[in-house]
Design an enzyme around this catalytic site. Sequence first.
Site, PDB file in Angstrom:
ATOM      1  CG  HIS A  32     -72.269  81.265 139.419  1.00 11.30           C
ATOM      2  ND1 HIS A  32     -72.659  82.726 139.616  1.00 11.30           N
ATOM      3  CD2 HIS A  32     -73.183  81.092 138.735  1.00 11.30           C
ATOM      4  CE1 HIS A  32     -73.824  83.152 139.294  1.00 11.30           C
ATOM      5  NE2 HIS A  32     -74.591  81.970 138.553  1.00 11.30           N
ATOM      6  CG  ASN A  66     -80.658  83.395 138.560  1.00  9.53           C
ATOM      7  OD1 ASN A  66     -81.690  82.998 139.520  1.00  9.53           O
ATOM      8  ND2 ASN A  66     -79.531  83.294 138.788  1.00  9.53           N
TER       9      ASN A  66
END
Length: 487
Positions: free
Chosen positions: A374, A338
């Site tokens: 998140h 990521n």
Amino acid sequence: MASAADGDVGEALEQMRGLWPGVEDLSLNKLATSLGASEQALRLIISIFLGYPLALFYRHYLFYKDSYLIHLFHALTGLSIAYFNFGLQFYHSLLCVLLQFLILRLMGRTITAILTTLCLQMAYLLAGYYYTATGDYDIKWTMPHCVLTLKLIGLCIDYYDGGKDGNSLTPEQQKYAIRGVPSLLEVAGFSYFYGAFLVGPQFSMNHYMKLVQGQLTDVPGRIPNSTIPALKRLSLGLVYLVGYTLLSPHITEDYLLTEDYDYRPFWFRCMYMLIWGKFVLYKYVTCWLVTEGVCILSGLGFNGFEENGTAKWDACANMKVWLFETTPRFNGTIASFNTNTNAWVARYIFKRLKFLGNKELSQGLSLLFLALWHGLHSGYLICFQMEFLIVIVEKQVTSLIQESPTLSSLASITALQPVYYLVQQTIHWLFMGYAMTAFCLFTWDKWLKVYRSIYFLGHTFFLSLLFILPYIRKAMVPRKEKLKKRE
């Protein structure tokens, strides 16, 4: 670490694992049922791969056309993908894009604009998480919205930097600073670019504008020679997809919650968590490689040239696959996984907190931002708390080995390198799995059950090391080495 969007995509891939031919009724609902997936999962997978024909159309018919046509193409295709996946709920992204444009125009290049953007965009995202939250992964409008949130925050900060004197900016800030005033169509095209709207990657407005202006090509005046590099990333993504599809029925996080797992020997529970911890990341790797191929094909992945004149196509890379597969260190995994999101956080959060004068505090606050971005589940906080703890301990262990003559001599024994590597990899992926357990199970009752079953091994191991390492260092690092370091 992985993002909330990535989790939803990973669930889509997991639901697609029962692929078989022979579908007679081609309605999406019945087709999805035949494939062993939900309709939302099928729509998501179709949308990700749809980027390739869209990129081909862009290359051959729009690459050197007027800017407004390109922005319009990107905006309309992105909005169509949003509507195809989420119906009328696409208005959430559209509303935030419009509000962001108004903030840029009405508040200008000010700190007030940055604070307003940060509060507004994060509050909207968190409210979305709150009102749509369940105990499982769901494919809903918040999935692409978390990607969009970072885009719009970064856009505002770059716009602010564009109003400052160049001498007051770092070279990195000068690279991303927006000197002009973006139009609504430009902001929309940037926000809805079809190759990155659903699951990323992140890229700057300046980089996007280079694409629109026809600058992102290895052959000036012609469309980029990016077909082969794009197909390579697509092929690699498909390899991971096949592997994940074949193994996913046998390696699941659901098994961690079963009585059978609890009754297994302690060593088995640890080994299963180790294997699952590596395997669970493959669903994210798959999606990032496929979308990177779309970006490369369109030209957005162009990143200049190597010293030998070879074109680089890694501007939108979200994975360093070789490093990911071979590194025995936690920092290596963070550096390979990521990467665009990690770079975004480093650029816009971590480095902007330099005024605090404390690197660990800046790192902790950056990870707290990531956890909130998140979602609101406790598992995200636990996961990033573990990442923070592990990185600190790993840094201390590395420093100890380098500065201790005894340990550095042992570490340099060639014959023992394979043993060291195996031990490091075992520790590395066992505790990656430990941290990912909380990330993937979300709620405290689930991850707490699993952590109890292995006696909170990760917390016990790293907190113990954090406590005893200073004493080991005192015993094993000669005083002259310590004095030299201070000097």
